[in-house]
Design a protein around this motif. Structure first.
Motif, short mmCIF file in Angstrom:
data_model
loop_
_atom_site.label_atom_id
_atom_site.label_comp_id
_atom_site.label_asym_id
_atom_site.label_seq_id
_atom_site.Cartn_x
_atom_site.Cartn_y
_atom_site.Cartn_z
N TRP A 1 -5.52 3.32 -5.76
CA TRP A 1 -5.39 4.45 -4.86
C TRP A 1 -5.75 5.74 -5.59
CZ3 TRP A 1 -4.90 4.28 0.23
CH2 TRP A 1 -4.45 3.10 0.80
N ILE B 1 -7.66 11.98 -2.22
CA ILE B 1 -8.90 12.62 -1.77
C ILE B 1 -8.68 14.12 -1.58
CG2 ILE B 1 -10.63 12.78 0.06
CD1 ILE B 1 -10.08 9.84 0.68
N HIS C 1 -7.37 7.25 -0.74
CA HIS C 1 -8.31 6.16 -0.49
C HIS C 1 -8.13 5.10 -1.57
CE1 HIS C 1 -12.70 4.61 -0.35
NE2 HIS C 1 -12.02 4.07 0.65
N ASN C 2 -8.18 3.86 -1.17
CA ASN C 2 -8.07 2.74 -2.10
C ASN C 2 -9.48 2.32 -2.49
OD1 ASN C 2 -7.76 0.22 -3.38
ND2 ASN C 2 -5.85 -0.14 -2.28
N LYS C 3 -9.84 2.58 -3.74
CA LYS C 3 -11.17 2.21 -4.26
C LYS C 3 -10.98 1.09 -5.27
CE LYS C 3 -13.06 6.84 -3.82
NZ LYS C 3 -13.65 7.98 -4.53
N ILE D 1 -13.94 9.58 6.82
CA ILE D 1 -13.39 8.31 7.28
C ILE D 1 -14.09 7.89 8.57
CG2 ILE D 1 -11.28 7.14 8.04
CD1 ILE D 1 -9.70 9.08 6.28
N GLY E 1 -7.64 0.76 3.93
CA GLY E 1 -7.98 1.38 2.66
C GLY E 1 -7.78 2.88 2.57
N TYR E 2 -7.20 3.48 3.60
CA TYR E 2 -6.87 4.91 3.59
C TYR E 2 -5.39 5.08 3.88
CZ TYR E 2 -11.83 5.98 3.61
OH TYR E 2 -13.16 6.07 3.27
N LEU F 1 -4.10 12.86 1.60
CA LEU F 1 -4.98 11.81 2.10
C LEU F 1 -5.47 11.04 0.88
CD1 LEU F 1 -6.65 10.46 4.38
CD2 LEU F 1 -8.41 12.19 3.95
N ASP G 1 0.83 -1.20 0.00
CA ASP G 1 0.00 0.00 0.00
C ASP G 1 0.86 1.25 0.00
OD1 ASP G 1 -2.42 -1.37 -0.05
OD2 ASP G 1 -2.60 -1.39 2.13
#
Length: 154
Positions: free
Chosen positions: A83, A86, A77-79, A104, A59-60, A75, A30
């Motif tokens: 990644w 945000i 986010h893993n969608k 979050i 996931g953040y 910041l 990550d």
């Protein structure tokens, strides 16, 4: 007056310190993916990003960065395995409360803020001060791009 510590105790203490440093320095997939995204998005031939530390939870991720004389925090986010950025900010996203305002969940926000605080403990004060130079909070669009901004490094 103090008591001399035995050699085995000194070795044990040194191993504990090295183990804790190694654990914080080892990047997982990550953290590597976050660094790759930020480098590919913001590196310039004359101004490469320096990204450290990166902390990731559930996931953040938050990535501290400097570029030239500027710095801040991103910041992410893993969608669905990808990644995205945000927002970018300075000290405004260090607390669990601020991370909750960014959407979050409270438990994840607390873990992420705690991980960031721990990772930043070892940083020199002048590097920490650079992260605070980013003023305000800049939300990113759904593709992870800055809205139009003029004359800003990063």
């Amino acid at each position: 007056m103090y008591k001399e510590i035995s050699v085995p105790m000194k070795l044990f203490a040194a191993l504990v310190v090295l183990w804790s440093l190694a654990g914080s320095a080892i990047a997982g997939p990550d953290e590597d993916a976050v660094r790759d995204l930020l480098h590919s998005t913001f590196d310039k031939p004359e101004a490469k990003l320096v990204i450290a530390p990166v902390v990731a939870k559930a996931g953040y991720a938050i990535a501290d960065w400097t570029q030239g004389e500027m710095g801040g925090r991103a910041l992410l986010h893993n969608k669905h395995g990808r990644w995205t950025i945000i927002l970018c900010a300075g000290d405004g996203i260090r607390s669990a409360e601020a991370l909750q305002r960014a959407g979050i969940a409270p438990d994840v926000a607390g873990e992420l803020a705690q991980a960031l605080a721990q990772a930043e403990q070892a940083l020199p004060a002048d590097r920490l001060a650079m992260f605070a130079r980013f003023e305000g909070l800049l939300r990113m669009d759904e593709a992870g791009n800055h809205p139009p901004v003029h004359d800003r490094t990063h």
